[in-house]
Design an enzyme around this catalytic site. Structure first.
Site, PDB file in Angstrom:
ATOM      1  N   ARG A 185       0.830  -1.213   0.000  1.00 41.56           N
ATOM      2  CA  ARG A 185       0.000   0.000   0.000  1.00 41.56           C
ATOM      3  C   ARG A 185       0.870   1.272   0.000  1.00 41.56           C
ATOM      4  O   ARG A 185       1.676   1.474   0.905  1.00 41.56           O
ATOM      5  CB  ARG A 185      -0.855  -0.024   1.263  1.00 41.56           C
ATOM      6  CG  ARG A 185      -2.025   0.904   1.280  1.00 41.56           C
ATOM      7  CD  ARG A 185      -2.801   0.654   2.551  1.00 41.56           C
ATOM      8  NE  ARG A 185      -4.143   1.176   2.477  1.00 41.56           N
ATOM      9  CZ  ARG A 185      -5.063   0.976   3.418  1.00 41.56           C
ATOM     10  NH1 ARG A 185      -4.792   0.258   4.472  1.00 41.56           N
ATOM     11  NH2 ARG A 185      -6.274   1.482   3.283  1.00 41.56           N
TER      12      ARG A 185
ATOM     13  N   GLU B  50      -4.805   4.105  -1.020  1.00 39.81           N
ATOM     14  CA  GLU B  50      -3.415   4.222  -0.590  1.00 39.81           C
ATOM     15  C   GLU B  50      -2.984   5.604  -0.085  1.00 39.81           C
ATOM     16  O   GLU B  50      -2.191   5.703   0.852  1.00 39.81           O
ATOM     17  CB  GLU B  50      -2.496   3.815  -1.742  1.00 39.81           C
ATOM     18  CG  GLU B  50      -2.599   2.344  -2.067  1.00 39.81           C
ATOM     19  CD  GLU B  50      -1.918   2.022  -3.370  1.00 39.81           C
ATOM     20  OE1 GLU B  50      -0.802   1.505  -3.325  1.00 39.81           O
ATOM     21  OE2 GLU B  50      -2.509   2.295  -4.430  1.00 39.81           O
TER      22      GLU B  50
END
Ligand code: MTE
Length: 675
Positions: free
Chosen positions: A279, A623
């Site tokens: 991420r 993200e």
């Protein structure tokens, strides 16, 4: 064990060919040499213990430092960029700082470890694989290659993942293929489920990195030149690491104007498990490096932390170092709103007062702005697919190429279909993500899946709306269900596919089509005697464009922040001197805990933001908020600075991440030891 592979013992992972099973040389602890198939898991585990392998020990490279010393890099992946005029920049500087900073690795720690079920010879299929992975098409191609079978004879499917955070992208291709090879060998269904410690030992992590920098600036704190070398820990094979490194390079600069930059990125080849996607994809690393550099300059110039950042802010229309024009930036709104909502300046005064009154407890406050660029890196990565069927009872079934892993993708796709078809959301259902409905769809990565799959759903629904149009005109007061029934009575069926393709702009050097922005302000309280801290309060203002679902988006912001907090503040991977993972479970690996969630956590979605590039003017969210947790790190650094001042240490100091108590105590000037 490679004999068991009927086709080729290699798979294409991310950007390089790799072996499924090691054949002549094992290049790290955790490198897979084969698999045991047994009637149950207990027998298989007992059998594994009875295998003796004689290894001849070879010299190993285990760290970034080793790899620098021995010149062990994936040199074909070097990034060497020079923009502006670096010598002129240094010449125009009043002062220069040099330093280095380091970020550790991070374990994905998804809730469900890697799990697969391979069923051979299902109907016409050579292999059906129920997979915990988010790049199902690449998995299909890998299995076909390993079994020597046609793509059409392999079906990979998943309902949803028990979390991934990037960890089930390329590694799912490896484990899924191994499971399929096993099932093909014994011609029976085979389940492969890793235990937590196996999963942690074998699968890669977020890449650690070491940055060495030199920066020139004026007395007023205006940065004139940056010379940066970043070493990323690749591992024993190369898969996603190059793209992560590339993304880190594109993201360097964050929201700041850096006119003269030399950037050298190196990917270290070591004898450690290959690291992989996580991420944020390199952006959090770059934000951290840039902010480390800025705080050092602020300390040198004796400039406040808001001013040092504001001086460098990009303005609308500016050209970035990569030649991109800053367009529709809303960093100023995020920044101003966050300073206001957090009452930053008043609280800064209160923190000063608190620190004057306390010797062993110190507070720190920091505010950090963040920009996140949205890809995809290449055309193929931006292809979405959707298959929408309207059943005779009016219910709607959607199959898309996007994989649900907890990010709320399916809910958003249902909302899009509901809006486009004008039917209630409870008529709409998501089916598995399955490779037998489309020859290709891109992996669910880089927070673009809502856009990619959402646009495909929208296209399919538009086709259905067109088909339904005559029925609406003929029966304007009828219900959706009445009209659907009429279509079927007329001998037609209602289904449509949608294919979307998003790609970087042709005339841009950068792969980013748009950016999202955010600002976070965090306050921590440090216990100078133990090096532990408490996160007292965090205020976030995040740009989501026109949020498709504020509840999901706020959940993503909170979750990403806490995961980022773990990365910058707590989680430390420990390796033995032989390259074996030591802390391979939650007992020893310091994950963020409930009590690490900020005591006061205020998350606000920026109002009046727009985004012409994305579906319904929304922005990706999965993200970008992770790197906002860097605010907690720099708040802690401020608290340490205050502790150092108390014992007369004025000069600046470096602090590596994660800021675990050991490092914090050292940075405090070891007051406890002196005592
Ligand atoms: N949220 C949860 N709950 N679980 C996850 O595994 N993965 C993150 C993020 N949010 C993840 C998550 C990662 S790595 C990505 S790339 C995005 O979700 C994917 O979301 P998208 O559908 O918006 O592309």
């Amino acid at each position: 064990m490679s004999d068991a592979v009927a086709g080729k013992n290699n798979i294409f992972l991310g950007s390089a060919d790799q072996k499924i099973f090691a054949d002549d040389e094992v290049t790290c602890v955790g490198h897979i040499i084969g698999g045991i198939v047994a009637e149950d898991m207990h027998i298989a585990r007992r059998a594994v213990k009875r295998i003796d392998v004689d290894y001849e020990e070879l010299e190993a490279i285990l760290t970034i430092e080793d790899s620098i010393e021995k010149g062990s890099f994936y040199h074909d992946r070097d990034i060497d960029f020079e923009g502006g005029d670096i010598s002129a920049g240094f010449a125009a500087s009043d002062d220069i700082i040099e330093g280095e900073t380091r970020l550790g690795e991070q374990e994905h720690f998804y809730m469900e470890p890697h799990s697969y079920l391979a069923i051979p010879d299902v109907g016409e299929y050579t292999m059906e694989l129920h997979a915990a992975g988010h790049d199902l098409c690449s998995l299909k191609y890998a299995i076909a290659n390993a079994l020597g079978s046609d793509y059409s004879k392999i079906n990979c499917k998943t309902t949803r993942l028990g979390g991934s955070f990037g960890g089930k992208d390329s590694y799912a291709i490896l484990f899924g293929t191994i499971c399929a090879v096993a099932a093909n060998t014994v011609k029976k269904p085979v389940r492969l489920v890793l235990e937590r410690d196996e999963d942690m030992k074998i699968s890669g992590k977020r890449m650690g990195c070491l940055a060495k920098y030199k920066a020139g600036f004026t007395k007023q704190g205006d940065i004139k030149a940056v010379d940066l070398h970043v070493y990323f820990h690749g591992g024993h094979t190369e898969e996603h690491q190059f793209f992560t490194m590339l993304w880190a390079y594109y993201s360097f600069g964050n929201v700041y104007n850096i006119c003269n930059l030399r950037y050298a990125g190196r990917l270290c080849r070591t004898n450690m498990p290959s690291n992989t996607a996580f991420r944020g994809y390199g952006q959090p690393e770059s934000v951290f490096i840039m902010e480390s550099l800025l705080t050092q300059i602020a300390a040198k110039c004796n400039i406040g932390q808001t001013k040092i950042r504001e001086i460098q802010f990009q303005k609308e229309g500016d050209l970035t170092i990569h030649g991109d024009q800053v367009k529709n930036s809303c960093i100023n709104q995020c920044w101003r709103d966050c300073l206001l909502r957090s009452d930053f300046y008043n609280r800064q005064e209160e923190v000063l007062k608190f620190n004057r009154m306390h010797k062993w407890l110190k507070k720190g406050l920091a505010v950090v702005p963040v920009a996140y660029g949205f890809g995809p890196p290449f055309k193929k990565g931006g292809q979405g697919f959707a298959y929408v069927q309207v059943q005779m009872d009016g219910s709607v079934l959607i199959s898309s190429g996007g994989v649900e892993m907890g990010q709320g993708l399916h809910t958003k796709l249902i909302q899009i279909a509901s809006y486009e078809l004008d039917v209630p959301t409870d008529y709409i259902y998501m089916s598995d993500t399955s490779t037998n409905v489309s020859p290709f769809f891109a992996a669910t990565i880089q927070s673009v899946s809502t856009e990619v799959s959402g646009k495909a759903v929208k296209i399919a629904c538009e086709k259905i709306r067109e088909q339904m149009e005559p029925y609406v005109s003929a029966n304007p007061n009828g219900t959706w269900k009445d009209r659907v029934r009429q279509v079927y009575d007329d001998g037609e069926i209602i289904l449509a596919t949608g294919h979307s393709a998003i790609a970087p702009e042709k005339d841009s050097n950068m792969p980013f089509r748009y950016y999202s922005y955010g600002t976070a302000c965090s306050e921590v309280e440090l216990d100078c005697l133990t090096g532990e801290h408490r996160l007292l309060r965090t205020d976030i203002v995040m740009d989501c464009g026109r949020s498709l679902n504020p509840a999901i988006d706020i959940g993503q912001i909170e979750g990403a922040f806490v995961q980022g907090y773990g990365y910058f503040m707590r989680e430390e991977i420990m390796w033995s001197d032989k390259g074996e993972l030591i802390n391979s479970g939650p007992g020893m690996y310091r994950l963020p805990r409930v009590q690490d969630i900020p005591r006061e956590f205020n998350v606000e979605i920026l109002k009046n933001s727009d985004n012409p590039c994305n579906i319904y003017s929304s922005k990706g969210i999965g993200e970008p908020p992770l790197s906002l947790a860097v605010s907690a790190f720099f708040a802690l650094k401020e608290a340490i600075r205050s502790a150092r001042r108390d014992i007369g240490i004025e000069e600046d100091f470096s602090l590596d991440a994660p800021a675990v108590p050991r490092r914090v105590l050292q940075a405090c000037g070891n007051q406890l030891l002196k005592k």
